[in-house]
Every structure is written in C-alpha cells, then in structure tokens.
Write a protein that holds these residues in place. Structure first.
Motif, PDB file in Angstrom:
ATOM      1  N   ASN A 131       0.800  -1.236   0.000  1.00  0.00           N
ATOM      2  CA  ASN A 131       0.000   0.000   0.000  1.00  0.00           C
ATOM      3  C   ASN A 131       0.828   1.279   0.000  1.00  0.00           C
ATOM      4  O   ASN A 131       0.371   2.304   0.482  1.00  0.00           O
ATOM      5  CB  ASN A 131      -0.985   0.012   1.176  1.00  0.00           C
ATOM      6  N   SER A 132       2.057   1.213  -0.527  1.00  0.00           N
ATOM      7  CA  SER A 132       2.821   2.455  -0.673  1.00  0.00           C
ATOM      8  C   SER A 132       2.257   3.233  -1.867  1.00  0.00           C
ATOM      9  O   SER A 132       1.757   2.657  -2.832  1.00  0.00           O
ATOM     10  CB  SER A 132       4.304   2.157  -0.864  1.00  0.00           C
ATOM     11  N   ILE A 133       2.349   4.548  -1.766  1.00  0.00           N
ATOM     12  CA  ILE A 133       1.769   5.429  -2.789  1.00  0.00           C
ATOM     13  C   ILE A 133       2.641   5.436  -4.046  1.00  0.00           C
ATOM     14  O   ILE A 133       3.870   5.500  -3.974  1.00  0.00           O
ATOM     15  CB  ILE A 133       1.639   6.858  -2.227  1.00  0.00           C
ATOM     16  N   VAL A 134       1.958   5.367  -5.194  1.00  0.00           N
ATOM     17  CA  VAL A 134       2.633   5.515  -6.484  1.00  0.00           C
ATOM     18  C   VAL A 134       1.944   6.642  -7.237  1.00  0.00           C
ATOM     19  O   VAL A 134       0.713   6.656  -7.348  1.00  0.00           O
ATOM     20  CB  VAL A 134       2.528   4.230  -7.333  1.00  0.00           C
ATOM     21  N   HIS A 135       2.733   7.569  -7.757  1.00  0.00           N
ATOM     22  CA  HIS A 135       2.182   8.658  -8.562  1.00  0.00           C
ATOM     23  C   HIS A 135       2.290   8.280 -10.035  1.00  0.00           C
ATOM     24  O   HIS A 135       3.379   7.971 -10.517  1.00  0.00           O
ATOM     25  CB  HIS A 135       2.946   9.958  -8.294  1.00  0.00           C
ATOM     26  N   ILE A 192      -3.170   8.819  -8.260  1.00  0.00           N
ATOM     27  CA  ILE A 192      -2.449   8.086  -7.210  1.00  0.00           C
ATOM     28  C   ILE A 192      -2.975   6.659  -7.192  1.00  0.00           C
ATOM     29  O   ILE A 192      -4.184   6.429  -7.186  1.00  0.00           O
ATOM     30  CB  ILE A 192      -2.646   8.759  -5.846  1.00  0.00           C
ATOM     31  N   VAL A 193      -2.053   5.691  -7.206  1.00  0.00           N
ATOM     32  CA  VAL A 193      -2.409   4.282  -7.058  1.00  0.00           C
ATOM     33  C   VAL A 193      -1.517   3.719  -5.954  1.00  0.00           C
ATOM     34  O   VAL A 193      -0.703   4.444  -5.362  1.00  0.00           O
ATOM     35  CB  VAL A 193      -2.220   3.498  -8.385  1.00  0.00           C
ATOM     36  N   PHE A 194      -1.653   2.441  -5.681  1.00  0.00           N
ATOM     37  CA  PHE A 194      -0.878   1.849  -4.581  1.00  0.00           C
ATOM     38  C   PHE A 194      -0.122   0.621  -5.035  1.00  0.00           C
ATOM     39  O   PHE A 194      -0.610  -0.159  -5.849  1.00  0.00           O
ATOM     40  CB  PHE A 194      -1.819   1.486  -3.411  1.00  0.00           C
TER      41      PHE A 194
END
Length: 199
Positions: free
Chosen positions: A136-140, A196-198
């Motif tokens: 669940n880390s943020i990815v831009h 933003i995805v995870f």
C-alpha cells in the motif's frame, strides 16, 4: 552530479510508452545520465516499429532483444532504417539495456510512473488498480503527451528530466506533488494528468 541538496536516487522512476523503443528509452537515457534511478517499459501487446509502408509495420514480441531487431532491420532494408533513424534508436537502446520490457510483467516497485501518452496512462492505471497491492505504498502516475517521433522524444526527455528534478527537490513529494506538477505544467505548456495508485 546535480546540486548537493537534491538526491536523485531517492525516487524510483519508471518511464512508460507503448513499445519501450523511442520515447521511454530517450527519457531513460537522459535521466540515467543525470543520476536518477530509472527503468523503462512498454504497455503494448507487441513492439511495433515503422516499416516500408504505413500498413506494413515491423512487429516483434516483448523480450526480443534490441540486437535481434537491429539485425533484422538491417537485413530487410539498411538504407531505409538508417534514414528514418530506427537503427540509431536501436543502437542507443542496446547500450542501455538488452530488450524492450513490458510494464505489465514487471515486479519492481516505483514511486513515480511517467507515461508518454494518454492511452498508455489508462493502461497503466488499469493494470495498477487491478493488481493486489503488496504494501500500500503510494505511487504517482503522471502523463505528459509526447508524439512518437525522434524529435518529440528528445524534447519529451528534457521535459521529463525537468519535472523529475523538480520532484526530487521536494522533501515531501506526496504532499507537494500537486504544486510541483502545477508549476511544471505552466512552464512546459502541456497538460499533465496525475493519479495516485498503490503498490
């Protein structure tokens, strides 16, 4: 090395186009020279390159090496593929990595995914949203439209490099990214998409 206050390596960046041949590879080469941690990918079903006519593209599977594609094009028509820049492009590509890679098959995690056209952006979002997040880390996911020709790929690489440098300067990118992208959009005068995805 860039300014001492910028840590280029704290961002893990992927540049993604359709075939991992022109736009993503030009930006990959450019960012790597600047010291960024960067990889590049394609999202298409196949690697498609211009052929002897508009309805006769050269089509390869992902995983076929740049060397093999280079030699295949030489055997087909060395003069044509020298003149249209494809052999030069492939020569650059094989100095960076072995073969085109498909994003949907990659297991590595990134902080930033930069796409070079809206269709690719949609494919990346669809893939990321359908896979099971691991931590669940943020990815831009950021899109900047770049036409698929050699000149635009070079301009696009400069723009992507500028944008990544602005992001690398941020102490808290998740908090600052809207502001950073707004400033960049005004500067480059191209519309930017951001989601933003995870991981």
């Amino acid at each position: 090395m860039a300014n001492n206050d910028i840590d280029m390596n704290n961002l893990r960046i992927a540049i993604i186009c359709s075939s991992n041949m022109n736009r993503s590879m030009e930006a990959h080469a450019f960012l790597a020279k600047k010291g960024f941690y960067v990889k590049s990918y394609g999202t298409g079903d196949k690697v498609k390159l211009p052929g002897s006519a508009a309805d006769k593209p050269n089509i390869y599977d992902f995983g076929v090496s740049y060397d093999e594609i280079y030699n295949d094009l030489i055997s087909k028509d060395k003069t044509l593929y020298t003149q249209n820049g494809l052999l030069h492009t492939l020569d650059r590509n094989r100095r960076i990595k072995t073969k085109p890679e498909k994003f949907q098959e990659c297991t590595e995690k990134f902080d930033i995914l930069i796409t070079c056209e809206e269709r690719v952006y949609d494919q990346v979002l669809e893939y990321m949203e359908n896979k099971t997040p691991s931590d669940n880390s943020i990815v831009h996911v950021i899109n900047i439209d770049i036409q698929d020709n050699l000149e635009e790929a070079t301009i696009g690489a400069f723009l992507i490099s500028d944008m990544c440098t602005m992001m690398a300067k941020s102490d808290d990118l998740d908090n600052d990214i809207d502001e950073v992208l707004h400033s960049f959009e005004e500067k480059c005068e191209r519309p930017i998409l951001h989601s933003i995805v995870f991981n």
